[in-house]
Design a protein around this motif. Structure first.
Motif, PDB file in Angstrom:
ATOM      1  N   MET A 113       3.444   6.939   5.107  1.00  0.00           N
ATOM      2  CA  MET A 113       2.976   5.902   4.221  1.00  0.00           C
ATOM      3  C   MET A 113       3.703   4.580   4.509  1.00  0.00           C
ATOM      4  O   MET A 113       3.086   3.528   4.536  1.00  0.00           O
ATOM      5  CB  MET A 113       3.174   6.328   2.773  1.00  0.00           C
ATOM      6  CG  MET A 113       2.788   5.273   1.754  1.00  0.00           C
ATOM      7  SD  MET A 113       1.085   4.661   1.834  1.00  0.00           S
ATOM      8  CE  MET A 113       0.190   6.059   1.246  1.00  0.00           C
ATOM      9  N   GLU A 114       5.032   4.674   4.721  1.00  0.00           N
ATOM     10  CA  GLU A 114       5.787   3.449   4.996  1.00  0.00           C
ATOM     11  C   GLU A 114       5.273   2.741   6.242  1.00  0.00           C
ATOM     12  O   GLU A 114       5.132   1.513   6.259  1.00  0.00           O
ATOM     13  CB  GLU A 114       7.283   3.739   5.123  1.00  0.00           C
ATOM     14  CG  GLU A 114       7.938   3.979   3.793  1.00  0.00           C
ATOM     15  CD  GLU A 114       9.448   4.066   3.870  1.00  0.00           C
ATOM     16  OE1 GLU A 114      10.033   3.696   4.907  1.00  0.00           O
ATOM     17  OE2 GLU A 114      10.049   4.495   2.869  1.00  0.00           O
ATOM     18  N   ILE A 150       2.041   0.991   5.497  1.00  0.00           N
ATOM     19  CA  ILE A 150       2.257  -0.225   4.699  1.00  0.00           C
ATOM     20  C   ILE A 150       2.821  -1.342   5.574  1.00  0.00           C
ATOM     21  O   ILE A 150       2.357  -2.486   5.508  1.00  0.00           O
ATOM     22  CB  ILE A 150       3.180   0.063   3.498  1.00  0.00           C
ATOM     23  CG1 ILE A 150       2.473   1.002   2.500  1.00  0.00           C
ATOM     24  CG2 ILE A 150       3.609  -1.236   2.813  1.00  0.00           C
ATOM     25  CD1 ILE A 150       3.388   1.562   1.416  1.00  0.00           C
ATOM     26  N   ALA A 167      -1.761  -3.561   0.099  1.00  0.00           N
ATOM     27  CA  ALA A 167      -2.108  -2.243  -0.427  1.00  0.00           C
ATOM     28  C   ALA A 167      -3.525  -1.856  -0.015  1.00  0.00           C
ATOM     29  O   ALA A 167      -3.784  -0.720   0.402  1.00  0.00           O
ATOM     30  CB  ALA A 167      -1.964  -2.228  -1.947  1.00  0.00           C
ATOM     31  N   THR A 174      -3.582   2.188  -0.127  1.00  0.00           N
ATOM     32  CA  THR A 174      -2.713   2.683  -1.196  1.00  0.00           C
ATOM     33  C   THR A 174      -2.775   1.716  -2.376  1.00  0.00           C
ATOM     34  O   THR A 174      -3.668   0.874  -2.431  1.00  0.00           O
ATOM     35  CB  THR A 174      -1.258   2.872  -0.681  1.00  0.00           C
ATOM     36  OG1 THR A 174      -0.492   3.546  -1.661  1.00  0.00           O
ATOM     37  CG2 THR A 174      -0.619   1.555  -0.287  1.00  0.00           C
ATOM     38  N   ASN A 175      -1.834   1.827  -3.293  1.00  0.00           N
ATOM     39  CA  ASN A 175      -1.796   0.895  -4.413  1.00  0.00           C
ATOM     40  C   ASN A 175      -0.499   0.081  -4.387  1.00  0.00           C
ATOM     41  O   ASN A 175       0.440   0.420  -3.672  1.00  0.00           O
ATOM     42  CB  ASN A 175      -1.963   1.639  -5.750  1.00  0.00           C
ATOM     43  CG  ASN A 175      -0.867   2.654  -5.967  1.00  0.00           C
ATOM     44  OD1 ASN A 175       0.319   2.344  -5.881  1.00  0.00           O
ATOM     45  ND2 ASN A 175      -1.259   3.890  -6.256  1.00  0.00           N
ATOM     46  N   LYS A 176      -0.478  -0.966  -5.200  1.00  0.00           N
ATOM     47  CA  LYS A 176       0.679  -1.866  -5.204  1.00  0.00           C
ATOM     48  C   LYS A 176       1.957  -1.149  -5.637  1.00  0.00           C
ATOM     49  O   LYS A 176       3.032  -1.463  -5.141  1.00  0.00           O
ATOM     50  CB  LYS A 176       0.427  -3.070  -6.119  1.00  0.00           C
ATOM     51  CG  LYS A 176      -0.623  -4.016  -5.600  1.00  0.00           C
ATOM     52  CD  LYS A 176      -0.676  -5.314  -6.383  1.00  0.00           C
ATOM     53  CE  LYS A 176      -0.949  -5.091  -7.841  1.00  0.00           C
ATOM     54  NZ  LYS A 176      -1.163  -6.334  -8.593  1.00  0.00           N
ATOM     55  N   ASN A 177       1.847  -0.185  -6.540  1.00  0.00           N
ATOM     56  CA  ASN A 177       3.040   0.530  -7.005  1.00  0.00           C
ATOM     57  C   ASN A 177       3.748   1.242  -5.865  1.00  0.00           C
ATOM     58  O   ASN A 177       4.981   1.294  -5.822  1.00  0.00           O
ATOM     59  CB  ASN A 177       2.682   1.517  -8.121  1.00  0.00           C
ATOM     60  CG  ASN A 177       2.266   0.808  -9.389  1.00  0.00           C
ATOM     61  OD1 ASN A 177       2.640  -0.342  -9.616  1.00  0.00           O
ATOM     62  ND2 ASN A 177       1.493   1.493 -10.224  1.00  0.00           N
ATOM     63  N   ALA A 178       2.975   1.803  -4.943  1.00  0.00           N
ATOM     64  CA  ALA A 178       3.580   2.479  -3.784  1.00  0.00           C
ATOM     65  C   ALA A 178       4.383   1.490  -2.936  1.00  0.00           C
ATOM     66  O   ALA A 178       5.418   1.852  -2.364  1.00  0.00           O
ATOM     67  CB  ALA A 178       2.491   3.138  -2.944  1.00  0.00           C
ATOM     68  N   ILE A 179       3.914   0.270  -2.878  1.00  0.00           N
ATOM     69  CA  ILE A 179       4.631  -0.760  -2.112  1.00  0.00           C
ATOM     70  C   ILE A 179       5.880  -1.196  -2.869  1.00  0.00           C
ATOM     71  O   ILE A 179       6.977  -1.254  -2.307  1.00  0.00           O
ATOM     72  CB  ILE A 179       3.713  -1.961  -1.817  1.00  0.00           C
ATOM     73  CG1 ILE A 179       2.549  -1.518  -0.935  1.00  0.00           C
ATOM     74  CG2 ILE A 179       4.506  -3.082  -1.148  1.00  0.00           C
ATOM     75  CD1 ILE A 179       1.493  -2.588  -0.710  1.00  0.00           C
ATOM     76  N   ARG A 223       7.667   0.337  -4.961  1.00  0.00           N
ATOM     77  CA  ARG A 223       8.728   1.360  -4.978  1.00  0.00           C
ATOM     78  C   ARG A 223       9.616   1.234  -3.745  1.00  0.00           C
ATOM     79  O   ARG A 223      10.797   1.562  -3.795  1.00  0.00           O
ATOM     80  CB  ARG A 223       8.113   2.756  -5.039  1.00  0.00           C
ATOM     81  CG  ARG A 223       7.730   3.201  -6.430  1.00  0.00           C
ATOM     82  CD  ARG A 223       7.434   4.694  -6.490  1.00  0.00           C
ATOM     83  NE  ARG A 223       6.306   5.108  -5.672  1.00  0.00           N
ATOM     84  CZ  ARG A 223       5.044   5.136  -6.086  1.00  0.00           C
ATOM     85  NH1 ARG A 223       4.753   4.771  -7.315  1.00  0.00           N
ATOM     86  NH2 ARG A 223       4.085   5.539  -5.285  1.00  0.00           N
ATOM     87  N   ARG A 224       9.043   0.778  -2.652  1.00  0.00           N
ATOM     88  CA  ARG A 224       9.799   0.670  -1.400  1.00  0.00           C
ATOM     89  C   ARG A 224      10.362  -0.736  -1.177  1.00  0.00           C
ATOM     90  O   ARG A 224      11.447  -0.893  -0.638  1.00  0.00           O
ATOM     91  CB  ARG A 224       8.901   1.074  -0.234  1.00  0.00           C
ATOM     92  CG  ARG A 224       8.537   2.541  -0.239  1.00  0.00           C
ATOM     93  CD  ARG A 224       7.377   2.818   0.724  1.00  0.00           C
ATOM     94  NE  ARG A 224       7.076   4.227   0.837  1.00  0.00           N
ATOM     95  CZ  ARG A 224       6.250   4.881   0.026  1.00  0.00           C
ATOM     96  NH1 ARG A 224       5.668   4.260  -0.970  1.00  0.00           N
ATOM     97  NH2 ARG A 224       6.009   6.162   0.218  1.00  0.00           N
TER      98      ARG A 224
END
Length: 192
Positions: free
Chosen positions: A1-2, A5, A27, A32-37, A39-40
């Motif tokens: 995922m990283e 992104i 995203a 994916t969604n903004k939350n996944a981004i 978080r990192r």
């Protein structure tokens, strides 16, 4: 995922530039969604810098021409090509954004603390092994003088690409004499 992104962020930077890059667009590109981004990478600046530094670090091969001048010239030519490309435009946009964003400036300084010294230190270590330089030349600040001078040409003179004659001047008039002068005895300071 990283990786997805970071790849999406680099595509966004290349297509729209740092000023127009949004977490939402990244995203969407990454699926994916903004939350996944978030978080990192807690900020757009952190994501932009991470994407840029990963791209640059994965595209660096150290030349081995058999001579210090040949290796240094090749690294300078590559840097010149990068600075003149859309990727260089991204770096310039990140640097310009740093003027008004203390967080971005701090992150850029943290990520570029060594100013890309690894390939330069590698060619200097090879030159030491070949007997072209003394070991005292192996210092990160000294190693990157040539590329810092090249970057200055882009910033202060506004070159779209720095001419080869300037690259030769940087090497022959500044960089190589500096490297060869490292480790020589300095006369005592008469003022005490």
């Amino acid at each position: 995922m990283e990786e997805a992104i970071l790849r999406a962020a680099m595509e966004e930077l290349t297509t729209n530039g740092y000023a127009a890059m949004t977490m939402e667009r990244v995203a969407q590109r990454a699926g994916t969604n903004k939350n996944a981004i978030y978080r990192r990478w807690p900020t757009r600046a952190a994501l932009g810098i991470a994407a840029y530094t990963q791209f640059v670090s994965t595209n660096t091969q150290v030349p081995d021409t058999g001579s210090l001048r040949g290796d240094a010239l090749e690294l300078l030519r590559r840097a010149n090509s990068t600075f003149a490309s859309p990727i260089g435009g991204i770096l310039r946009a990140l640097l310009a954004g740093a003027r008004d964003d203390p967080l971005l400036l701090a992150q850029l300084q943290e990520r570029t603390a060594d100013a890309g010294s690894a390939p330069w230190l590698t060619i200097l270590a090879r030159a030491v092994a070949r007997g072209e330089l003394r070991p005292e030349a192996l210092h990160p600040r000294v190693a990157t003088v040539a590329v810092v001078l090249l970057r200055d040409e882009f910033i202060t003179r506004g070159y779209p690409a720095v001419p080869n004659s300037v690259l030769a001047d940087i090497l022959d008039e500044v960089y190589l004499p500096l490297l060869r002068g490292r480790g020589t005895a300095h006369p005592p300071d008469p003022s005490g």
